[in-house]
Design an enzyme around this catalytic site. Structure first.
Site, PDB file in Angstrom:
ATOM      1  N   ASP A 273       0.827  -1.205   0.000  1.00 19.50           N
ATOM      2  CA  ASP A 273       0.000   0.000   0.000  1.00 19.50           C
ATOM      3  C   ASP A 273       0.868   1.265   0.000  1.00 19.50           C
ATOM      4  O   ASP A 273       1.976   1.263   0.509  1.00 19.50           O
ATOM      5  CB  ASP A 273      -0.897  -0.016   1.249  1.00 19.50           C
ATOM      6  CG  ASP A 273      -2.042   0.970   1.134  1.00 19.50           C
ATOM      7  OD1 ASP A 273      -2.281   1.503   0.034  1.00 19.50           O
ATOM      8  OD2 ASP A 273      -2.697   1.220   2.155  1.00 19.50           O
TER       9      ASP A 273
ATOM     10  N   ASN B 112       1.364   3.388  -2.912  1.00 19.58           N
ATOM     11  CA  ASN B 112       1.920   3.805  -4.210  1.00 19.58           C
ATOM     12  C   ASN B 112       1.390   5.170  -4.643  1.00 19.58           C
ATOM     13  O   ASN B 112       2.129   6.016  -5.148  1.00 19.58           O
ATOM     14  CB  ASN B 112       1.536   2.809  -5.311  1.00 19.58           C
ATOM     15  CG  ASN B 112       2.154   1.448  -5.091  1.00 19.58           C
ATOM     16  OD1 ASN B 112       3.048   1.297  -4.277  1.00 19.58           O
ATOM     17  ND2 ASN B 112       1.663   0.456  -5.831  1.00 19.58           N
ATOM     18  N   GLY B 113       0.071   5.350  -4.458  1.00 21.50           N
ATOM     19  CA  GLY B 113      -0.574   6.587  -4.902  1.00 21.50           C
ATOM     20  C   GLY B 113      -0.016   7.783  -4.156  1.00 21.50           C
ATOM     21  O   GLY B 113       0.352   8.809  -4.751  1.00 21.50           O
TER      22      GLY B 113
ATOM     23  N   SER C  59      -7.376  -5.422  -5.757  1.00 22.82           N
ATOM     24  CA  SER C  59      -8.476  -6.001  -4.986  1.00 22.82           C
ATOM     25  C   SER C  59      -9.795  -5.907  -5.750  1.00 22.82           C
ATOM     26  O   SER C  59      -9.922  -5.140  -6.705  1.00 22.82           O
ATOM     27  CB  SER C  59      -8.606  -5.272  -3.647  1.00 22.82           C
ATOM     28  OG  SER C  59      -9.248  -4.025  -3.838  1.00 22.82           O
TER      29      SER C  59
ATOM     30  N   ASN D 283     -10.813  -2.415  -5.998  1.00 23.06           N
ATOM     31  CA  ASN D 283     -10.008  -1.448  -6.761  1.00 23.06           C
ATOM     32  C   ASN D 283     -10.641  -1.009  -8.089  1.00 23.06           C
ATOM     33  O   ASN D 283     -10.200  -0.033  -8.697  1.00 23.06           O
ATOM     34  CB  ASN D 283      -8.591  -1.983  -7.011  1.00 23.06           C
ATOM     35  CG  ASN D 283      -7.698  -1.937  -5.789  1.00 23.06           C
ATOM     36  OD1 ASN D 283      -6.762  -2.709  -5.651  1.00 23.06           O
ATOM     37  ND2 ASN D 283      -7.988  -1.025  -4.863  1.00 23.06           N
TER      38      ASN D 283
ATOM     39  N   ARG E 112       1.714  -5.031   6.090  1.00 31.64           N
ATOM     40  CA  ARG E 112       1.040  -3.975   5.317  1.00 31.64           C
ATOM     41  C   ARG E 112       1.873  -2.702   5.414  1.00 31.64           C
ATOM     42  O   ARG E 112       2.226  -2.276   6.519  1.00 31.64           O
ATOM     43  CB  ARG E 112      -0.378  -3.709   5.827  1.00 31.64           C
ATOM     44  CG  ARG E 112      -1.060  -2.645   4.971  1.00 31.64           C
ATOM     45  CD  ARG E 112      -2.490  -2.381   5.341  1.00 31.64           C
ATOM     46  NE  ARG E 112      -3.084  -1.510   4.345  1.00 31.64           N
ATOM     47  CZ  ARG E 112      -4.323  -1.586   3.899  1.00 31.64           C
ATOM     48  NH1 ARG E 112      -5.135  -2.488   4.376  1.00 31.64           N
ATOM     49  NH2 ARG E 112      -4.768  -0.751   2.988  1.00 31.64           N
TER      50      ARG E 112
ATOM     51  N   SER F 115      -8.304  -5.108   4.845  1.00 31.15           N
ATOM     52  CA  SER F 115      -8.842  -4.812   3.515  1.00 31.15           C
ATOM     53  C   SER F 115      -9.178  -6.054   2.700  1.00 31.15           C
ATOM     54  O   SER F 115      -8.838  -6.149   1.515  1.00 31.15           O
ATOM     55  CB  SER F 115      -7.866  -3.925   2.729  1.00 31.15           C
ATOM     56  OG  SER F 115      -7.730  -2.687   3.374  1.00 31.15           O
TER      57      SER F 115
HETATM   58  C1  FPP Z   1      -1.986   0.209  -3.289  1.00 35.82           C
HETATM   59  O1  FPP Z   1      -1.496   1.535  -3.242  1.00 35.82           O
HETATM   60  C2  FPP Z   1      -1.432  -0.490  -4.438  1.00 35.82           C
HETATM   61  C3  FPP Z   1      -2.153  -1.009  -5.471  1.00 35.82           C
HETATM   62  C4  FPP Z   1      -3.611  -0.964  -5.539  1.00 35.82           C
HETATM   63  C5  FPP Z   1      -1.479  -1.648  -6.614  1.00 35.82           C
HETATM   64  C6  FPP Z   1      -0.351  -2.567  -6.261  1.00 35.82           C
HETATM   65  C7  FPP Z   1       0.454  -2.809  -7.463  1.00 35.82           C
HETATM   66  C8  FPP Z   1       1.801  -2.820  -7.511  1.00 35.82           C
HETATM   67  C9  FPP Z   1       2.689  -2.683  -6.347  1.00 35.82           C
HETATM   68  C10 FPP Z   1       2.506  -2.944  -8.806  1.00 35.82           C
HETATM   69  C11 FPP Z   1       2.327  -4.211  -9.533  1.00 35.82           C
HETATM   70  C12 FPP Z   1       2.670  -5.431  -8.812  1.00 35.82           C
HETATM   71  C13 FPP Z   1       2.846  -6.617  -9.442  1.00 35.82           C
HETATM   72  C14 FPP Z   1       3.078  -7.861  -8.673  1.00 35.82           C
HETATM   73  C15 FPP Z   1       2.808  -6.719 -10.910  1.00 35.82           C
HETATM   74  P1  FPP Z   1      -2.527   2.721  -3.353  1.00 35.82           P
HETATM   75  O2  FPP Z   1      -2.683   3.085  -4.770  1.00 35.82           O
HETATM   76  O3  FPP Z   1      -3.791   2.338  -2.655  1.00 35.82           O
HETATM   77  O4  FPP Z   1      -1.775   3.849  -2.571  1.00 35.82           O
HETATM   78  P2  FPP Z   1      -2.452   4.998  -1.728  1.00 35.82           P
HETATM   79  O5  FPP Z   1      -3.080   4.338  -0.543  1.00 35.82           O
HETATM   80  O6  FPP Z   1      -1.298   5.849  -1.369  1.00 35.82           O
HETATM   81  O7  FPP Z   1      -3.430   5.690  -2.609  1.00 35.82           O
END
Ligand code: FPP
Length: 240
Positions: A18, A20-21, A63, A66, A186, A194
């Site tokens: 979690d 990335n965004g 998920s 998502n 996490r 989640s």
């Molecule tokens: C949650 O961060 C992350 C995701 C919904 C996507 C996860 C995908 C990857 C790490 C890349 C691909 C992985 C593979 C195995 C190909 P978020 O977007 O909810 O972050 P935030 O809570 O900061 O918005």
């Protein structure tokens, strides 16, 4: 990658990747930039597993909830998964990684499902580390699909309702060939499950860390895995 084992270390680690965004937004970049950075971290963590004695690694990539994100983000993630499989395929085969996918494939585009099937097949003979990627995965969705399949077995006369127990249900889950996770990590400071591995993590240890997934290093992973050995898992029993 050489295989070593660590006494009392977790055999199966599951990760909710979690943050990335937020990582991208903090840099003034689009959210997908964060997902791309996050994808790079997956390889680093996979590579760290054998030396730590981690045989099974399960990562939550997308998920069932998502789909509520913008069309741009969803389409970008699906493209990222396709590219990831194409790009990493050879390295995964050669590194002895057995890849499996869990989740409901019905909603996924055919192109992606074909690549997932192919990667599972190509790595089917590998056994050094078992990497499971959860795409369109939700614990409730998984248990519901399992219950439905079990009901069909009963209807067909192949299963007697009185024989159904927890082990029977577990055989119908996507994870039926995997051990339950010993440790669930996490990232990003959120302390929630989640809908991830609801059934399987009944007795798992949890570790919530502040680090955003694109900043999560193999070193931090190693520290968490090692600190797990100090935990006292009793599975509901009393200490002897
Ligand atoms: C949650 O961060 C992350 C995701 C919904 C996507 C996860 C995908 C990857 C790490 C890349 C691909 C992985 C593979 C195995 C190909 P978020 O977007 O909810 O972050 P935030 O809570 O900061 O918005």
């Amino acid at each position: 990658m050489a295989e070593t084992s660590e006494a009392k270390g977790p055999r199966h680690v599951a990760v909710i990747m979690d943050g990335n965004g937020r990582w991208a937004q903090m840099r003034g970049r689009p959210r997908l930039f964060g997902h791309h950075a996050g994808a790079k971290r997956v390889r680093e963590v996979v590579e760290a597993c054998p030396a730590l004695g981690v045989k099974y690694l399960t990562v939550f990539a997308f998920s069932t909830e998502n789909w509520k994100r913008t069309q741009t983000e969803v389409a970008g993630l699906m493209k990222l998964f396709r590219r990831y499989i194409e790009k990493e395929q050879r390295a995964l085969v050669e590194a002895g990684v057995r890849v499996r996918f869990i989740g409901d494939r019905v909603k996924l585009e055919d192109k992606l499902v074909a690549l997932m099937d192919e990667l599972e097949l190509l790595t089917a003979g590998n056994d050094l580390i078992h990497l499971t990627i959860a795409i369109n995965y939700g614990g409730r969705n998984e248990v519901t699909r399992a219950a439905k399949r079990m009901a069909f077995e009963v209807q067909a006369g192949r299963l007697r309702p009185e024989d159904v127990d927890a082990e029977t249900l577990a055989r119908f889950l996507d994870t039926h060939v995997l051990p339950d996770p010993d440790l669930v990590i996490r990232t990003s400071g959120e302390a929630r499950i989640s809908n991830f591995l609801l059934w399987q993590s009944a007795y798992s240890e949890y570790e919530f860390v502040e680090t955003l997934w694109p900043d999560f290093t193999a070193e931090e992973f190693g520290k968490i895995v090692k600190s797990y050995a100090a935990r006292d898992r009793r599975f509901g029993a009393v200490r002897v």
